[in-house]
Scaffold this motif. Sequence first.
Motif, PDB file in Angstrom:
ATOM      1  N   ASN A 238       0.675  -1.372  -0.131  1.00 18.50           N
ATOM      2  CA  ASN A 238       0.036  -0.144  -0.167  1.00 18.50           C
ATOM      3  C   ASN A 238       0.857   1.200   0.010  1.00 18.50           C
ATOM      4  OD1 ASN A 238      -2.396  -1.489   0.272  1.00 18.50           O
ATOM      5  ND2 ASN A 238      -2.294  -1.742   2.351  1.00 18.50           N
ATOM      6  N   ARG A 239       2.272   1.383   0.018  1.00 17.34           N
ATOM      7  CA  ARG A 239       2.857   2.603   0.397  1.00 17.34           C
ATOM      8  C   ARG A 239       2.812   3.526  -0.866  1.00 17.34           C
ATOM      9  NH1 ARG A 239       9.296   0.760   0.329  1.00 17.34           N
ATOM     10  NH2 ARG A 239       9.285  -0.104  -1.588  1.00 17.34           N
ATOM     11  N   LYS A 240       2.863   2.992  -1.926  1.00 16.46           N
ATOM     12  CA  LYS A 240       2.732   3.834  -3.248  1.00 16.46           C
ATOM     13  C   LYS A 240       1.462   4.339  -3.343  1.00 16.46           C
ATOM     14  CE  LYS A 240       3.728   4.035  -8.069  1.00 16.46           C
ATOM     15  NZ  LYS A 240       4.016   3.221  -9.321  1.00 16.46           N
ATOM     16  N   GLN A 241       0.436   3.849  -3.221  1.00 15.61           N
ATOM     17  CA  GLN A 241      -0.772   4.359  -3.035  1.00 15.61           C
ATOM     18  C   GLN A 241      -1.348   5.607  -1.934  1.00 15.61           C
ATOM     19  OE1 GLN A 241      -0.585   0.947  -3.244  1.00 15.61           O
ATOM     20  NE2 GLN A 241      -0.939   0.665  -5.393  1.00 15.61           N
ATOM     21  N   VAL A 242      -0.690   5.280  -0.828  1.00 25.16           N
ATOM     22  CA  VAL A 242      -0.925   6.003   0.319  1.00 25.16           C
ATOM     23  C   VAL A 242      -0.026   7.354  -0.080  1.00 25.16           C
ATOM     24  CG1 VAL A 242      -0.229   6.592   2.712  1.00 25.16           C
ATOM     25  CG2 VAL A 242      -1.047   4.312   1.956  1.00 25.16           C
ATOM     26  N   LEU A 243       1.024   7.337  -0.587  1.00 24.18           N
ATOM     27  CA  LEU A 243       1.905   8.389  -1.068  1.00 24.18           C
ATOM     28  C   LEU A 243       1.275   9.296  -1.980  1.00 24.18           C
ATOM     29  CD1 LEU A 243       5.540   6.940  -1.009  1.00 24.18           C
ATOM     30  CD2 LEU A 243       4.636   8.809   0.524  1.00 24.18           C
ATOM     31  N   ILE A 244       0.707   8.725  -2.992  1.00 29.78           N
ATOM     32  CA  ILE A 244       0.116   9.321  -4.121  1.00 29.78           C
ATOM     33  C   ILE A 244      -1.142   9.887  -3.554  1.00 29.78           C
ATOM     34  CG2 ILE A 244      -1.371   8.788  -6.259  1.00 29.78           C
ATOM     35  CD1 ILE A 244       0.782   6.518  -7.081  1.00 29.78           C
ATOM     36  N   ALA A 245      -1.727   9.339  -2.748  1.00 28.20           N
ATOM     37  CA  ALA A 245      -2.910  10.168  -2.040  1.00 28.20           C
ATOM     38  C   ALA A 245      -2.612  11.061  -1.233  1.00 28.20           C
ATOM     39  CB  ALA A 245      -3.616   8.996  -1.247  1.00 28.20           C
ATOM     40  N   GLY A 246      -1.585  11.284  -0.694  1.00 21.78           N
ATOM     41  CA  GLY A 246      -1.073  12.311   0.276  1.00 21.78           C
ATOM     42  C   GLY A 246      -0.691  13.354  -0.769  1.00 21.78           C
ATOM     43  N   LEU A 247      -0.232  13.070  -1.780  1.00 13.26           N
ATOM     44  CA  LEU A 247       0.216  14.131  -2.870  1.00 13.26           C
ATOM     45  C   LEU A 247      -1.001  14.844  -3.278  1.00 13.26           C
ATOM     46  CD1 LEU A 247       3.299  12.590  -4.866  1.00 13.26           C
ATOM     47  CD2 LEU A 247       3.158  14.416  -3.203  1.00 13.26           C
ATOM     48  N   GLY A 248      -1.922  13.926  -3.626  1.00 11.35           N
ATOM     49  CA  GLY A 248      -3.332  14.497  -4.309  1.00 11.35           C
ATOM     50  C   GLY A 248      -3.817  15.480  -3.235  1.00 11.35           C
TER      51      GLY A 248
END
Length: 129
Positions: A113-123
Amino acid sequence: MDERGEFMKGKEVIRLVPEEEGDEGGEGRPAGMPKAINVKTGPHKLLMEDAGGRRVYGIELQDVQGIKVDMPMGTKIVLKNVTVARGVLLLTPANTVFLGGKVEALNQQYLANRKQVLIAGLGKLNSQS
């Protein structure tokens, strides 16, 4: 960042460039792979949890052998006579023993899940600007 061959050195982003054609690899690495750079990127801030589920942050005051950015989730650490300042544990080699290991379920969930969490945080960050 790992996927792009990048790592952090302080606030700098360092990008590793693959070696030129004809490079035999050497040093036990495949041909064309970048040379490993041993960079200390501390001090590290750790979120730690005891067996009772209580969570606390710890920060390295000095380099502690074994603590690094890519530690697996659930790594075991023994703490003795640690100083607590404003609710944060102050970690030094004298009061911290790194045992290693990992909790497989936590580590697999984190890696998945780390990539999805980072992308969501950037959004979220971009929408606030």
